[in-house]
Every structure is written in structure tokens, then in C-alpha cells.
Design an enzyme around this catalytic site. Structure first.
Site, PDB file in Angstrom:
ATOM      1  N   CYS A 175       0.819  -1.220   0.000  1.00  0.00           N
ATOM      2  CA  CYS A 175       0.000   0.000   0.000  1.00  0.00           C
ATOM      3  C   CYS A 175       0.853   1.271   0.000  1.00  0.00           C
ATOM      4  CB  CYS A 175      -0.976  -0.009   1.171  1.00  0.00           C
ATOM      5  SG  CYS A 175      -0.216  -0.030   2.814  1.00  0.00           S
TER       6      CYS A 175
ATOM      7  N   HIS B  12      -2.699   0.872   6.943  1.00  0.00           N
ATOM      8  CA  HIS B  12      -2.981   0.873   5.513  1.00  0.00           C
ATOM      9  C   HIS B  12      -3.093   2.309   5.011  1.00  0.00           C
ATOM     10  CE1 HIS B  12      -4.220  -1.015   1.799  1.00  0.00           C
ATOM     11  NE2 HIS B  12      -5.361  -0.352   1.762  1.00  0.00           N
TER      12      HIS B  12
ATOM     13  N   HIS C   8      -5.748   1.637  -4.078  1.00  0.00           N
ATOM     14  CA  HIS C   8      -4.845   1.118  -3.054  1.00  0.00           C
ATOM     15  C   HIS C   8      -4.377  -0.276  -3.439  1.00  0.00           C
ATOM     16  CE1 HIS C   8      -8.170  -1.186  -0.683  1.00  0.00           C
ATOM     17  NE2 HIS C   8      -8.659  -0.830  -1.852  1.00  0.00           N
TER      18      HIS C   8
END
Length: 275
Positions: A176, A222, A234
Site C-alpha cells: 500500500c 494501511h 490502493h
């Protein structure tokens, strides 16, 4: 002492062992600072964005002279997912290496008939298609902020569908923060490499209602890049995705992810850009 990555991907491990977890990746042409040599065949290194890890010696060109000469060269950014470097300017040439999106190479002279001669960090020269290369920005281009936001979003979208790889930052796989890092790296801005806002780096927290294209969305462990209209890009290891995908913050959208939308912790932006 300084070094330069001389292979397409240099793994940066958490320990000086090939089977240790991956902390990060550095790509061909990227400079590294050598901090120590803890054991034969390994260096502890620091990147330009202050991330540290252990790099295998075989992946580096080591020495102040070579690093200084490389630093002085004009660079181009490889923006093809995979770009073969051939020993002659012809498709029948032998493949010397294959550079990946985000690698750097040094052009030699002007392109001829679509071919660009390149210098590589290990001293070799070869040829690739001129169309595989883009301008390399060490600082953000001086353009309208809206245009820069769009450039960053487009850079991120180039990775759509790429597999998830823990610690990865290439078109073979990225995680990510690797995705958000590379989108901004392609536009001359160095972010921190983790899914958090770190003092001393460009991203600052902003009110959620002001989020705009290319801002960062932070969740527990994240990070995603906002595309506008409630949608974000993402890299996720979630079953059914396992790579770079688009999802929505809108509960009515078919690609809504409630686990992320309901756990958004912060929104970050590099704007206004500091000189």
C-alpha cells in the site's frame, strides 16, 4: 560511503539474510547511503527518504567515485511496466537487463529512430525504446496544483492490477505505501515509506471534508490514494483483490469496502507544497 542500485530491484531486508522479511525495495539507479557492513556480502543502507534495511552487495555499485559520477548524469525515469535494455538498437538484440517502472537510466545522446542509448549504473551501455522513458523529476514540476494532482493520480493508476507484494515498490508487485510512494516519486516528491504521517516529510493531516485528488487516506496499517468522487486506489492483500484496485467510500457503490470506510483515521496532503 555511497552506492547505487545496479539491478532492476534491490531487496532491502529487515536482517542481513536472503530469507529475512522484506522491508522495502530500491530500484535501479537509486542512490543509497552505506551505513555499515555487518557481515560479508551485506550492507546496512539508508535511502533518500530515510528508510533503512539490509541490501545484498551483488545488487549495488559501491564507491564514492561511481556514485558521484552517476549522481552527475542526466537521468530518465522508466515508465514502462517492463523495458528491455538491448545490446544494439534493434528488436533482435540480446537482452542485457529488463528495467521496471520507477528505475532510472542515463540517456546518451539523442534518440535515433525511436531508440535511446542508455548508460546503466554498473557502467554498461545499451538501448531501449525512447517511448519507455519519461522525464525524471527530483523536485515537483512547477505546474498548477490541480494538474499535479492529476499527474499523481495517473501515475498511481498505471499500477492498476499489479499484484500485492509486502515491501514491494515495482511493477512486479507493491504494497500500500509502496504504491502511494511511487505515484508521488514519479512527480518529484518523496513521501515516507510507511502507512503513517511522519513529521519532517511532506504529508500533513487535513480535514476530511477538504480531501482532493492525490491526497492520502490513512487506515490502521494501511494507506490509499484518493481519486475523487469518493473513490480511492490502493494495494491490498485482501482475498478477492490481492493487488492494486479501486474502491469507494460511498456505501451505495458496488465497490464499497465497509471495513476501510468505517476505519478511516486521517487524511493527509502534500499541499501546499513547500519550496
Amino acid at each position: 560511503m555511497r552506492a547505487v542500485v545496479c539491478v532492476p530491484i534491490c531487496p532491502l531486508h529487515v536482517r542481513p539474510q536472503a530469507d529475512a522479511p522484506l522491508a522495502d525495495e530500491a530500484l535501479c539507479g537509486w542512490p543509497l547511503e552505506l551505513l555499515e557492513q555487518p557481515c560479508p556480502g551485506w550492507f546496512r543502507v539508508r535511502t533518500r527518504y530515510r528508510y533503512e534495511g539490509f541490501a545484498p552487495a551483488w545488487a549495488l555499485t559501491v564507491g564514492e567515485g561511481g556514485a558521484a559520477r552517476w549522481a552527475e548524469r542526466e537521468k530518465r525515469l522508466v515508465w514502462k511496466a517492463a523495458a528491455d535494455v538491448l545490446d544494439r538498437p534493434a528488436v533482435q538484440g540480446c537482452v542485457m537487463t529488463t528495467l521496471l517502472r520507477g528505475c532510472l537510466a542515463a540517456p546518451l545522446g539523442e534518440a535515433e529512430e525511436g531508440w535511446q542509448e542508455l548508460a546503466l549504473p554498473d557502467g554498461r551501455t545499451g538501448y531501449t525504446k525512447r517511448d519507455f522513458l519519461e522525464e525524471y523529476y527530483e523536485t515537483a514540476p512547477q505546474i498548477d496544483p490541480a494538474a499535479l494532482r492529476r499527474r499523481v493520480a495517473d501515475a498511481a493508476l498505471a499500477y492498476l492490477g499489479v499484484q500485492y507484494r509486502w515491501g514491494g515498490k515495482s511493477s512486479l508487485g507493491l504494497d500500500c505505501s509502496g504504491l502511494t510512494f511511487m505515484a508521488w516519486f514519479a512527480n518529484g516528491v518523496l513521501l515516507y515509506r510507511d502507512a503513517q504521517i511522519v513529521p519532517g516529510f511532506p504529508v500533513r493531516e487535513i480535514p476530511r471534508e477538504t480531501m482532493d485528488v492525490a491526497d492520502l487516506l490513512f487506515f490502521p496499517g494501511h494507506v490509499a490514494l484518493y481519486l475523487g468522487g469518493g473513490r480511492y486506489l490502493h494495494s491490498t492483500a485482501r482475498a478477492g483483490s490481492s493487488g492494486v484496485v479501486i474502491n469507494s467510500l460511498d456505501p451505495l457503490a458496488p465497490d464499497y469496502r465497509s471495513d476501510l470506510a468505517q476505519s478511516l483515521t486521517a487524511v493527509g496532503s502534500v499541499f501546499p507544497l513547500e519550496e
